[in-house]
Design a protein around this motif. Sequence first.
Motif: not given
Length: 177
Positions: A77-81, A107-108, A45-48, A72-73
């Motif tokens: 898990x991947x704040x650089x995506x 941010x992007x 369930x956390x697969x970014x 957001x979810x």
Amino acid sequence: MFPTEHRADWQTLLCEEKKKGNELYKLGQLEQAIEAYSKGLMFDPTNSLLLSNRAQAFLKLNKYTECESDCTLSLTGAPLFVKSYLRRATARLALGKLEEAVRDFQRALELEPNNKQAKMEIKRLKQGKSVKNCSHDKYSHVSDGVNIPTKVNQQDLSHTYGQHECQMSEDNPRINV
């Protein structure tokens, strides 16, 4: 979650659902793609990546709240995506969340300084120019002079990601991100 000894099995199933979802998405079968991504998320369930892919399908269906939530979810898990920031920003524009959308585009750009779509959107928003949807036909006015889409043509809202292109501005430059 699943026991460690079954990890390879559920990772295989997750990958199969991701692949299936991607194929359905390419065929324009967005509801079925969402189902496949959701099945894959049952295994993790956390697969970014799956969350971001499902968010893109939600975005194309004008389900902006769902898109924003999945992005957001994904970013948890991947704040650089970068794709998740771009997708969430697009959804937030459609939801009238202008400041949050600008923060996501900024941010992007911090993460990917040459991102054409983020640069263009920030420039437009700061200049108070209209932000058109891809079908160039619907607007809603926001108090600071920025127009955002009221309805987005689901076939044309693929402007932000990967291999997709879309005509975005008044003079119609093509965006490839």
